[in-house]
Write an enzyme that holds these catalytic residues in place. Structure first.
Site, short mmCIF file in Angstrom:
data_model
loop_
_atom_site.label_atom_id
_atom_site.label_comp_id
_atom_site.label_asym_id
_atom_site.label_seq_id
_atom_site.Cartn_x
_atom_site.Cartn_y
_atom_site.Cartn_z
N ASP A 204 0.90 -1.14 0.04
CA ASP A 204 -0.10 -0.03 0.19
C ASP A 204 0.93 1.04 0.06
O ASP A 204 1.84 1.30 -0.69
CB ASP A 204 -0.92 -0.16 1.48
CG ASP A 204 -2.26 0.57 0.97
OD1 ASP A 204 -2.36 1.75 0.74
OD2 ASP A 204 -3.22 -0.30 0.83
N HIS A 245 -3.70 4.94 4.44
CA HIS A 245 -4.54 3.55 3.90
C HIS A 245 -3.88 2.31 4.46
O HIS A 245 -4.67 1.52 4.92
CB HIS A 245 -4.98 3.83 2.59
CG HIS A 245 -5.61 2.68 2.04
ND1 HIS A 245 -5.54 1.33 1.35
CD2 HIS A 245 -7.09 2.65 1.88
CE1 HIS A 245 -6.55 0.72 1.04
NE2 HIS A 245 -7.62 1.54 1.32
N SER A 343 -11.84 -1.48 0.54
CA SER A 343 -10.36 -1.32 1.34
C SER A 343 -10.44 -1.91 2.62
O SER A 343 -9.27 -2.37 3.07
CB SER A 343 -10.34 0.22 1.50
OG SER A 343 -10.18 0.94 0.39
#
Length: 742
Positions: A204, A245, A343
C-alpha cells in the site's frame, strides 16, 4: 417464598387479628412447599436418589452444602449386557453398606457410579470421620476397582475480554446487535487460533509501524519501501493527509489486543509487514516487485487497491503484475472509525486466511480458494438472486459465494488435503469478424470442448473460466457480455456501463467467472454479446475470441465427498482437540535465481572439449599402433627442426655418439618394451661417419651405450609413431636417463 408471603402481608390493610391469621396461613403454606421444592433443588432434579436415565450426563455435585461424594468404578463382570441389573444392585448394596446414596451411573461409563453421603440427622459424625470410614470400606471391598473423592474444580468459560476501547464497535468481529452479521471469529480465538506464525504484508502507501496497535507485531524483515528504495515502509505525510490507507489495513489485520488502545485485529497473533509502493509513480515492474518482495518471509499479500473504480475505466494488472487502526502522524490520533468499503474487506479476508494458515501452513492459494467456495454462507438481503450450479454451489452476482466465516474456514483447514494439480485448456484463437446486433437481438458464438481436448491435461471439473475478446465498438459501455457453461449456468462477465464512453472497445481483454466452479468441463460453451445502445451509433464487431478453462482432475463424486468431510469438521472437534493433518514435505525454493552460463564461456568450453577429444583420439591411435609394433621411420636429416644444437655436459656426449637416452610415450609392463635389439649392427668407435650429419640422429644409426653401462648393452627405444626430436623432448630424455638401467 417466605419473603414473598411477608411482602403480601404488609401490603394488605385490615384489623390486627386478620393480619395474624394471614401470616399464620402463609407460613403453613410455605412449609408445605419446601419439601416439594427439595427435589427441584437437588443435583439431579426429580431423579434424586433414583437410577439415572440411560445416556444421562455426568452428575453435578451439590454446591455449597459441603456434601461428600465419591466416584466408584466397580468390577465389570463378563457378559455385562445381560447382567446390567445385577451390577446396579451391587452398587446399591455397596451404598447402603457405607451409609451412602447411589446417584446412579456416571454418564455412559459402564461400571462407574457416583455415591454421596446422606446425613442421618442424629449425632452426625464429622466430615473427616465419614471420609475415613468410607475410604476404608472402598479399600476393603472386593467389588471396588477404583474410587476417588470428588472435589470442586475451578473452571471458567473460555470467554474473551478486551480492554481496547473501540472493540465493542467492531461489529464485523462480534456483532451483538445483529447476530450472524459478522465473520464469526470469536470461537476461533477461544481455541488459541490467532494467526500465530503467519506473516501478512500490506502492499500500500506505507505502514506506520510505530503505532501502539502495530509495533509489537511489526515484521521489519518482510517490509520494504519501493518508492524510496529503503527497508523502512514508514509513510510520508502529505498536504492532504492521505497516506494512511496502509496503516489502517495493517491494524485491521494484526492490531494488538488488551493494550487499552483503539481496536483488535482479525489475526492479532500474526506478524504484519508493509511494502510502500503507492506514494509515487507506479509502473508495471514496480507492481510485479511489490507482489513478490520478500516472498520467503511473507505468507499473505493484502492489496486493497486497484485502478480507478469510476464506472468508465477498464484496467487491471499488466503483464509483469499478472507475480481499524490509523496513523498518528499530522492530525491522526492512531485510531479511526472511517475505514470502510472494499478497502476494509480485503484486509479482513487476509486476516482470516492467516488464521487458516496457523492450523495448516501448507495450504496453497488454490486450497484457500476451494475452502472459501465450500464454506461461504449465503447472505439474504431480499434483493439478491442466488443460483445453484451443477455442483450444488450457490452463487450470486452481487455477493459471490457468500460471506466468509472464520469458524468454518479454520475448521475446514484442519482436515484439508491439497487439491490436485492445476489443469488448463485453451481453445485456438477463434477468428470471427461478426457484427454485434443491437438488442433484443444478440450475437452468439460457441465452442465445443471434447473429452479428447481435455485428455492431455486430465481436467474433469472447472474452477475458473476465462474468455479473451477483441471487440471494436464506438461506445464500449453499451456492450453486455454473457458466458454460458455446458450446464447452462449463466455468467454476466461484462455488464453495460452508462459512464463508459470509450471508443476503443476491448483489445485482447480477458473476462473470467467462477459461477461454474465444480461443474464438468466437457461440453459446449456459448458467448453472447448484445448492444443495448439506442441505435444512433454504428454497430460493433467481434474480431476474435478465445476460451480458457482452469480446473483439476477431481471428479464430481470426489468433490461431494470433500464437502461432506468439511461439514463433518464444522462441529469443531478437530480444532478443539488440536487434531490436524500433517503437512507433507515440500520442495525447498531457492532464494536465488539459477546461474546461467554466458555465451562466450560456452564457446570456450566447446573449444576445450574439441581439443580434449582430438588428443584422446590421437593417444588411443598411438597406443594401438605401439601394441601392434608398428614403427614409423622418420629420418631426422630431412627435417631441420630435428637438429640438436650443441650443449654442454652429458648432452654433448649424446651428440658425439657416446650415449643416447630416450623415453617412450607409452610404456608396457616392466622394461621389456624399453630395451630392444637394434636391427642394425653397432658402429665401432672408429667409424664416426656412421653418425651421419652433425647433430643428427636416426634409428638407423644408433649410438653405442655410454661408458657407465655394460659393454654389451644396446638399445633402441621406439617412440610410438615417431621419435622425439625437439629440445624439450631431448631434455626430458636426458633428465630421465639416470633412472633407467639396462
Amino acid at each position: 417464598m417466605q419473603l414473598a408471603c411477608l411482602m403480601l402481608h404488609w401490603r394488605r390493610k385490615g384489623p390486627l387479628w386478620s393480619a395474624v391469621m394471614e401470616a399464620s396461613l402463609c407460613i403453613r403454606t410455605c412449609l408445605w412447599l419446601v419439601p416439594a421444592c427439595i427435589p427441584l433443588l437437588s443435583p439431579n432434579g426429580l431423579a434424586h436418589g433414583t437410577e439415572l436415565l440411560p445416556g444421562a450426563r455426568t452428575q453435578e455435585l451439590p454446591h455449597g452444602s459441603g456434601a461428600l461424594t465419591w466416584a466408584v468404578h466397580l468390577n465389570v463382570p463378563e457378559g455385562l449386557a445381560s447382567r446390567e441389573e445385577e451390577l446396579e444392585q451391587q452398587a446399591d448394596e455397596l451404598a447402603r453398606t457405607g451409609g451412602l446414596v447411589n446417584l446412579g451411573r456416571i454418564g455412559e461409563l459402564k461400571g462407574h457410579y457416583l455415591f454421596t453421603h446422606q446425613a442421618s440427622g442424629h449425632r452426625e459424625r464429622g466430615p473427616e470421620a465419614i471420609r475415613r470410614s468410607v475410604e476404608a470400606l472402598f479399600a476393603q471391598h472386593d467389588s471396588v476397582r477404583w474410587h476417588s473423592e470428588q472435589k470442586l474444580l475451578k473452571r471458567s468459560k473460555r470467554s474473551l475480554h478486551f480492554n481496547d476501547p473501540k472493540y465493542p464497535q467492531q461489529w464485523h468481529l462480534n456483532n451483538r446487535r445483529s447476530p450472524g452479521k459478522d465473520i464469526n471469529v470469536t470461537g476461533v480465538w477461544e481455541r488459541n487460533v490467532t494467526g500465530r506464525g503467519v506473516t501478512v504484508v500490506v502492499v500500500d502507501d506505507g505502514v506506520q509501524h510505530t503505532v501502539r496497535d502495530i509495533q509489537p507485531n511489526y515484521s521489519p524483515e518482510g517490509s520494504y519501501d519501493l518508492n524510496s528504495n529503503d527497508p523502512d515502509p514508514m509513510p510520508y505525510p502529505d498536504a492532504e493527509n492521505g497516506n494512511h490507507h496502509g496503516t489502517r489495513c495493517a491494524g485491521e489485520i494484526a492490531a494488538v489486543p488488551n493494550n487499552g488502545f483503539c481496536a483488535v485485529g482479525v489475526a492479532y497473533g500474526s506478524r504484519i509487514a508493509g511494502i510502500r509502493v503507492l506514494d509515487g509513480p507506479l509502473t508495471d515492474s514496480m507492481e510485479a516487485i511489490a507482489f513478490n518482495k520478500h516472498y520467503q518471509i511473507n505468507d499473505i499479500y493484502s492489496c486493497s487497491w486497484g485502478p480507478d473504480d469510476d464506472g468508465k475505466t477498464v484496467d487491471g494488472p499488466h503483464q509483469l503484475g499478472k507475480v481499524t487502526t490509523d496513523w498518528d502522524l499530522q492530525k491522526g490520533t492512531g485510531c479511526t472509525e472511517g475505514h470502510t468499503g472494499t478497502s476494509a474487506a480485503a484486509p479482513i479476508a487476509a486476516g482470516m486466511i492467516a488464521l487458516m494458515l496457523q492450523v495448516r501452513p501448507c495450504l496453497t492459494w488454490r486450497d484457500v480458494q476451494h475452502i472459501i467456495v465450500f464454506t461461504a454462507t449465503k447472505y439474504e438481503d431480499r434483493r439478491t438472486i442466488w443460483d445453484a450450479n451443477q455442483a450444488g454451489l450457490s452463487h450470486s452476482h452481487e455477493h459471490g459465494f457468500g460471506l466468509l466465516n472464520a469458524w468454518r474456514l479454520v475448521n475446514a483447514a484442519t482436515v484439508w488435503e491439497s487439491v490436485p494439480y492445476l489443469a488448463s485448456y485453451s481453445s485456438p484463437v477463434l477468428k470471427e469478424g461478426r457484427t454485434i446486433q443491437q438488442g433484443p437481438q444478440a450475437l452468439e458464438v460457441t465452442w465445443n470442448v471434447t473429452a479428447s481436448d481435455l485428455a492431455l491435461s486430465g481436467m474433469r471439473t472447472l474452477e475458473h473460466v476465462a474468455v479473451t475478446v477483441t471487440i471494436t465498438h464506438p461506445r464500449r459501455g453499451n456492450l453486455e457480455i454473457k458466458l454460458l457453461c455446458p450446464s447452462g449456468m449463466v455468467s454476466k462477465i461484462g455488464t453495460a456501463r452508462s459512464l463508459d464512453s470509450d471508443p476503443n472497445g476491448f483489445a485482447d481483454w480477458t473476462f473470467s467467472t467462477v459461477r461454474c466452479w465444480g461443474e464438468e468441463a466437457q461440453g459446449t460453451y456459448r458467448l453472447i454479446i448484445r448492444d443495448i445502445g439506442d441505435g444512433t451509433l454504428t454497430l460493433g464487431t467481434l474480431k476474435q475470441w478465445q476460451l480458457t478453462l482452469y480446473g483439476s482432475s477431481w471428479t464430481p463424486a470426489e468433490m461431494r465427498e470433500r464437502q461432506r468431510l468439511l461439514e463433518e469438521a464444522m462441529s469443531g472437534r478437530y480444532l478443539s482437540s488440536d487434531e490436524s493433518l500433517p503437512c507433507p514435505p515440500g520442495l525447498e525454493i531457492s532464494e536465488q535465481e539459477r546461474y546461467t552460463i554466458p555465451a562466450n564461456t560456452l564457446k570456450m568450453l566447446m573449444l576445450l572439449g574439441c581439443f580434449a577429444v582430438f588428443w584422446a583420439i590421437y593417444y588411443m591411435l598411438e597406443v594401438s599402433l605401439l601394441r601392434n609394433k608398428v614403427v614409423f621411420n622418420l629420418a631426422c636429416p630431412r627435417f631441420p627442426a630435428c637438429r640438436w644444437p650443441p650443449r654442454a655436459g652429458r648432452w654433448q656426449s649424446v651428440e658425439k655418439g657416446t650415449d643416447t637416452e630416450s623415453i617412450p610415450l607409452y610404456g608396457e609392463k616392466d622394461t621389456e618394451g624399453v630395451e630392444m635389439e637394434s636391427e642394425h649392427p653397432l658402429p665401432s668407435p672408429e667409424a664416426p661417419e656412421s653418425l651421419g650429419e652433425e647433430g643428427s640422429w636416426s634409428p638407423q644409426t644408433p649410438v653405442p651405450p655410454s661408458s657407465g653401462r655394460s659393454p654389451g648393452c644396446r638399445e633402441v627405444v621406439h617412440l610410438g609413431s615417431g621419435y622425439l626430436g625437439r629440445d624439450l623432448a631431448c631434455e626430458l630424455l636426458v633428465a630421465d636417463r639416470e633412472q633407467q638401467t639396462c
